[in-house]
Design a protein around this motif. Structure first.
Motif, PDB file in Angstrom:
ATOM      1  N   TYR A  50       0.570  -1.040   0.304  1.00 48.86           N
ATOM      2  CA  TYR A  50      -0.235  -0.191  -0.294  1.00 48.86           C
ATOM      3  C   TYR A  50       0.721   1.172  -0.160  1.00 48.86           C
ATOM      4  O   TYR A  50       0.488   2.151  -0.614  1.00 48.86           O
ATOM      5  N   ALA A  51       1.848   1.467   1.061  1.00 44.17           N
ATOM      6  CA  ALA A  51       2.422   2.174   0.716  1.00 44.17           C
ATOM      7  C   ALA A  51       3.794   2.724  -0.400  1.00 44.17           C
ATOM      8  O   ALA A  51       4.752   3.449  -0.914  1.00 44.17           O
ATOM      9  N   GLY A  52       4.205   1.561  -1.085  1.00 43.69           N
ATOM     10  CA  GLY A  52       4.420   1.387  -2.288  1.00 43.69           C
ATOM     11  C   GLY A  52       5.826   0.898  -2.301  1.00 43.69           C
ATOM     12  O   GLY A  52       6.924   0.938  -3.494  1.00 43.69           O
ATOM     13  N   ALA A  53       5.982   0.333  -0.900  1.00 51.99           N
ATOM     14  CA  ALA A  53       7.261   0.146  -0.462  1.00 51.99           C
ATOM     15  C   ALA A  53       7.981  -0.927  -1.487  1.00 51.99           C
ATOM     16  O   ALA A  53       9.171  -1.602  -0.896  1.00 51.99           O
ATOM     17  N   ALA A  54       7.100  -2.024  -1.852  1.00 52.50           N
ATOM     18  CA  ALA A  54       6.907  -3.823  -1.362  1.00 52.50           C
ATOM     19  C   ALA A  54       7.810  -3.560  -3.342  1.00 52.50           C
ATOM     20  O   ALA A  54       7.792  -3.505  -3.872  1.00 52.50           O
ATOM     21  N   PRO A  55       8.924  -4.288  -3.298  1.00 49.99           N
ATOM     22  CA  PRO A  55       9.157  -4.642  -4.157  1.00 49.99           C
ATOM     23  C   PRO A  55       8.345  -5.334  -5.502  1.00 49.99           C
ATOM     24  O   PRO A  55       7.355  -5.714  -5.109  1.00 49.99           O
ATOM     25  N   VAL A  56       9.504  -5.086  -7.039  1.00 49.83           N
ATOM     26  CA  VAL A  56       8.477  -5.421  -7.639  1.00 49.83           C
ATOM     27  C   VAL A  56       9.346  -6.753  -8.190  1.00 49.83           C
ATOM     28  O   VAL A  56      10.398  -6.607  -9.218  1.00 49.83           O
ATOM     29  N   THR A  57       8.494  -7.805  -8.739  1.00 50.89           N
ATOM     30  CA  THR A  57       9.013  -8.800  -9.549  1.00 50.89           C
ATOM     31  C   THR A  57       9.008  -9.332 -10.917  1.00 50.89           C
ATOM     32  O   THR A  57       7.805  -8.752 -11.200  1.00 50.89           O
ATOM     33  N   ARG A  58       9.941  -9.246 -11.991  1.00 52.85           N
ATOM     34  CA  ARG A  58       8.947  -9.477 -13.161  1.00 52.85           C
ATOM     35  C   ARG A  58       9.822 -10.628 -14.097  1.00 52.85           C
ATOM     36  O   ARG A  58      10.813 -10.518 -13.868  1.00 52.85           O
ATOM     37  N   ALA A  59       9.126 -11.562 -14.125  1.00 48.83           N
ATOM     38  CA  ALA A  59       9.882 -12.779 -14.985  1.00 48.83           C
ATOM     39  C   ALA A  59       9.418 -12.907 -16.182  1.00 48.83           C
ATOM     40  O   ALA A  59       7.290 -12.965 -16.627  1.00 48.83           O
ATOM     41  N   VAL A  65      13.782 -10.360 -12.817  1.00 49.02           N
ATOM     42  CA  VAL A  65      14.595  -9.037 -12.216  1.00 49.02           C
ATOM     43  C   VAL A  65      13.170  -8.542 -11.362  1.00 49.02           C
ATOM     44  O   VAL A  65      12.638  -8.674 -11.228  1.00 49.02           O
ATOM     45  N   VAL A  66      14.215  -8.319  -9.664  1.00 49.20           N
ATOM     46  CA  VAL A  66      13.061  -8.230  -8.877  1.00 49.20           C
ATOM     47  C   VAL A  66      13.440  -5.615  -9.428  1.00 49.20           C
ATOM     48  O   VAL A  66      14.881  -5.672  -9.063  1.00 49.20           O
ATOM     49  N   VAL A  67      12.956  -5.130  -8.973  1.00 51.53           N
ATOM     50  CA  VAL A  67      13.411  -4.117  -8.491  1.00 51.53           C
ATOM     51  C   VAL A  67      12.592  -2.788  -7.771  1.00 51.53           C
ATOM     52  O   VAL A  67      11.488  -3.663  -7.232  1.00 51.53           O
ATOM     53  N   ALA A  68      13.000  -1.687  -6.578  1.00 52.37           N
ATOM     54  CA  ALA A  68      12.181  -1.432  -6.505  1.00 52.37           C
ATOM     55  C   ALA A  68      11.451  -0.422  -7.040  1.00 52.37           C
ATOM     56  O   ALA A  68      11.580  -0.202  -7.965  1.00 52.37           O
ATOM     57  N   ARG A  69       9.675  -0.419  -6.189  1.00 54.45           N
ATOM     58  CA  ARG A  69       9.206   0.903  -6.584  1.00 54.45           C
ATOM     59  C   ARG A  69       9.970   2.408  -6.273  1.00 54.45           C
ATOM     60  O   ARG A  69      10.633   2.488  -5.351  1.00 54.45           O
ATOM     61  N   ARG A  70       9.061   3.104  -6.570  1.00 56.54           N
ATOM     62  CA  ARG A  70       9.593   4.524  -6.484  1.00 56.54           C
ATOM     63  C   ARG A  70       8.026   5.629  -6.666  1.00 56.54           C
ATOM     64  O   ARG A  70       7.290   5.341  -7.673  1.00 56.54           O
ATOM     65  N   PRO A  71       7.882   6.197  -5.863  1.00 54.58           N
ATOM     66  CA  PRO A  71       6.538   7.017  -5.836  1.00 54.58           C
ATOM     67  C   PRO A  71       6.118   8.049  -6.803  1.00 54.58           C
ATOM     68  O   PRO A  71       7.875   8.316  -7.391  1.00 54.58           O
ATOM     69  N   SER A  72       5.693   8.282  -7.565  1.00 52.21           N
ATOM     70  CA  SER A  72       5.334   8.995  -8.322  1.00 52.21           C
ATOM     71  C   SER A  72       5.911  10.834  -8.018  1.00 52.21           C
ATOM     72  O   SER A  72       5.192  10.574  -6.616  1.00 52.21           O
TER      73      SER A  72
END
Length: 80
Positions: A50-59, A65-72
């Motif tokens: 919800y806070a946008g701090a969870a990593p994003v996994t793209r496979a 690849v695991v990348v960090a979320r960035r707030p808009s």
């Protein structure tokens, strides 16, 4: 600094400032944005998402690849 004093009066201030990258002001801003209703999310993982701090996994195929979320930019400039 009235913001810092008010923020540290909150019972979760020590927890929030223990997150990597959160200072007193950014922690206060995040607390204001998220609120302090612990029942809003069912667990810590849901709160991070919800806070946008969870990593994003793209496979795809053999690529993972695991990348960090960035707030808009709009969400950060609107709050301060």
């Amino acid at each position: 600094m009235a913001t810092g004093e008010a923020f540290f009066a909150h019972p979760d201030a020590d927890i929030i400032t223990s997150f990597p990258g959160l200072s007193v002001l950014s922690g206060a801003r995040d607390l204001a944005e998220l609120g302090d209703d612990r029942e809003r999310c069912k667990d810590a993982r849901a709160m991070k998402a919800y806070a946008g701090a969870a990593p994003v996994t793209r496979a795809s195929g053999r690529s993972h690849v695991v990348v960090a979320r960035r707030p808009s930019p709009a969400s950060r400039t609107a709050s301060g």
